[in-house]
Write a protein that holds these residues in place. Structure first.
Motif, mmCIF file in Angstrom:
data_model
loop_
_atom_site.group_PDB
_atom_site.id
_atom_site.type_symbol
_atom_site.label_atom_id
_atom_site.label_comp_id
_atom_site.label_asym_id
_atom_site.label_seq_id
_atom_site.Cartn_x
_atom_site.Cartn_y
_atom_site.Cartn_z
ATOM 1 N N TYR A 1 3.245 -5.233 -8.398
ATOM 2 C CA TYR A 1 4.111 -4.373 -9.001
ATOM 3 C C TYR A 1 5.026 -5.194 -9.827
ATOM 4 N N LYS B 1 5.622 4.410 7.028
ATOM 5 C CA LYS B 1 4.781 5.666 7.538
ATOM 6 C C LYS B 1 5.390 6.648 8.337
ATOM 7 N N GLU C 1 0.968 -1.322 0.064
ATOM 8 C CA GLU C 1 0.164 0.048 -0.194
ATOM 9 C C GLU C 1 0.909 1.192 0.072
ATOM 10 N N ASP C 2 1.958 1.105 0.821
ATOM 11 C CA ASP C 2 2.678 2.400 0.954
ATOM 12 C C ASP C 2 3.454 2.689 -0.507
ATOM 13 N N LYS D 1 8.966 6.004 -9.760
ATOM 14 C CA LYS D 1 10.254 6.879 -9.388
ATOM 15 C C LYS D 1 11.286 5.779 -8.838
ATOM 16 N N ARG E 1 2.595 2.546 -3.393
ATOM 17 C CA ARG E 1 1.732 3.155 -4.338
ATOM 18 C C ARG E 1 2.187 4.425 -4.868
ATOM 19 N N ASP E 2 2.587 5.287 -3.682
ATOM 20 C CA ASP E 2 3.019 6.549 -4.058
ATOM 21 C C ASP E 2 4.457 6.675 -4.551
ATOM 22 N N ARG E 3 4.935 5.490 -4.851
ATOM 23 C CA ARG E 3 6.256 5.522 -5.228
ATOM 24 C C ARG E 3 6.381 4.982 -6.776
#
Length: 526
Positions: free
Chosen positions: A491, A197, A160-161, A168, A163-165
């Motif tokens: 991923y 987090k 989940e965390d 990149k 997903r923001d990367r």
């Protein structure tokens, strides 16, 4: 001033030079043991000492220099070591004649490092046997089944965390260390943390501090300890700050106290340790013992008798600490290499994804009982453990006199005396084309059902062999498989401009690191 230093050092260097050639070299030559002379003060480790090579590469140079020998001489700083090359002789030493080689080499005494010295890794003789007997029921399949939900929950947090990367540059080593930190915090210490987090949580910072200090000072510390063994003890010098070690000791003692006081039960390592000490911890049934996490699972070799020894609080804390040290650093490094290899081998990654995708569609959930059905995942992990094994060597200190057979046909036997050190090499055998053709190629098919019978016994030893093998193999394999399952399911790992291919090792002590870090990019799967 410089002249005075040179005048002081020169006699010492000359004396050592004579010591090496009259003692170490002479003994090797007298018994027909082949060796590379090396340099005074540094032996065969000059390059790794000054960070030009990894220690694996220094060992491999000696291993490859004499391909027909059963064992060779190796000089580590000022210590002569016999390096065992022959798998049959490794079997003899680690299993059949184990009573002559019970102990690990002592790197840090309990006086200098109380938690490290009191751990299962450093314990000796009957004390080690009793602790191993006490702890073994805590690492059986039924206990790992209880811990797997912690790994699953934390893996899903990671997914989940991340997903923001997406798209990149991603520092794999950082992510893997945060994963293993959270798993160890939960499965060993009973703490709930999310290090992606809450990036500066106390548990992660203390673990990073421990690892960083180890990397920065262990070479110098080990050099001084090897050359002047009583000097550090006299000065009461410790490798790790007392504040860091007290942090882990206090967590263990406070948690045990609270659980006893409030009758709290949680299926983690501290709980299992409490039960083991009380004698209320039961091992698996015979059926459960047969269930492995994978091909690399090490089976318990010792016969366990009842233990009546009472353990101190420091000894108990030492077991949880070494569990943390291995899980936090060694496991994270291994997983970094695993995901890096999948990145630079996209065909293998795709085949693994197809297996995981089909598994997810038909079974819906990953459990301890069905994880063994992921055959290709097991092949991938085994190949990773072959190519990038964290074991490097199985070191042993001779506890009873022993005569090695001649190093080659027509040679003389070699007598080992109590206190002598031997290295049963792991990585050099794993990378020997005699046992694994094209060893630099990452090829999981070596471990397929059709091919794994071709693997010669005692040539695949990522967790060691015999009674002194790693006690936590099921935990380590499970921890790696669970995260890889969820990452590959969600991923695709892609090369970035910073991805190394081929991988170059960072020259360090005994830890494996990718030089300049392991960087990839993520692409979300549909």
């Amino acid at each position: 001033m410089l002249l005075e230093i040179l005048i002081f050092l020169l006699p010492s260097l000359v004396a050592y030079y004579l010591y090496v050639y009259k003692k170490i070299h002479y003994k090797f030559q007298e018994h027909g043991v082949k060796f590379l002379p090396g340099l005074p003060l540094f032996g065969n480790t000059i390059k790794s000492t000054f960070l030009k090579n990894h220690i694996i590469q220094d060992l491999d140079i000696v291993y490859k220099a004499f391909p027909e020998e059963r064992y060779v001489g190796y000089i580590e700083l000022t210590t002569p070591i016999i390096v065992i090359r022959d798998p049959e002789l490794i079997k003899q030493i680690t299993v059949k004649d184990f009573d002559h080689f019970v102990n690990h080499r002592e790197f840090f005494t309990e006086d200098l490092e109380p938690l490290f010295g009191a751990s299962l890794l450093m314990m000796k003789g009957d004390r080690w046997r009793d602790m191993r007997t006490t702890l073994s029921p805590a690492f059986t399949g039924s206990k790992m089944r209880l811990m797997m939900p912690f790994m699953t929950e934390i893996s899903k947090n990671i997914v989940e965390d991340l997903r923001d990367r997406v798209n990149k540059d991603l520092d794999l080593e950082d992510v893997m260390r945060r994963y293993t930190n959270d798993v160890i915090a939960s499965a060993a210490f009973g703490l709930q943390v999310n290090s992606l987090k809450d990036r500066d949580n106390q548990f992660f910072l203390k673990g990073t501090e421990f690892v960083q200090l180890s990397q920065d000072y262990k070479d110098v510390f080990s050099l001084v300890a090897a050359m002047f063994p009583n000097f550090l003890k006299m000065l009461n010098v410790q490798l790790f700050p007392k504040a860091t070690m007290n942090f882990f000791r206090d967590i263990v003692s406070n948690t045990m106290e609270q659980r006893e006081k409030h009758n709290i039960v949680r299926p983690d390592m501290i709980q299992l340790l409490m039960e083991a000490v009380k004698g209320t911890l039961n091992a698996n049934s015979a059926t459960e013992k047969e269930k492995d996490v994978g091909f690399a699972t090490v089976h318990e070799e010792m016969k366990h008798n009842a233990v009546t020894r009472e353990w101190t609080q420091n000894e108990l804390a030492g077991q949880v600490f070494i569990f943390f040290a291995a899980g936090f650093d060694t496991s994270s490094s291994t997983m970094t290499f695993l995901l890096h290899e999948l990145t630079i081998n996209p065909d293998i990654q795709e085949k693994l994804y197809q297996e995981i995708k089909e598994f997810e569609e038909t079974r819906k959930s990953l459990t301890y009982d069905n994880i063994g059905q992921l055959k290709y995942l097991d092949c991938v992990l085994n190949e990773l453990l072959r190519k990038w094994s964290a074991a490097i060597v199985m070191d042993r200190e001779v506890t009873k006199s022993y005569e090695l057979p001649p190093p080659h046909e027509g040679g003389k036997p070699y007598k080992l005396n109590p206190g002598d050190i031997i290295y049963n090499v792991v990585n050099s055998i794993h990378m020997d084309p005699k046992y694994y053709p094209e060893p630099d190629v990452f090829n999981p098919e070596r471990f397929s059902e059709e091919n794994k019978h071709n693997i010669k016994p005692f040539t695949f030893m990522p967790f060691g062999i015999g009674p002194r093998a790693c006690i936590g193999t099921r935990f380590a394999l499970l921890e790696m498989k669970v995260l890889v399952y969820y990452i590959i399911l969600n991923y695709k790992l892609l090369k970035s401009a910073k991805t190394q291919d081929p991988v170059k090792l960072k020259p360090m002590d005994f830890n494996l690191r990718v030089y300049d870090g392991s960087w990839v990019k993520l692409e979300a799967r549909n």
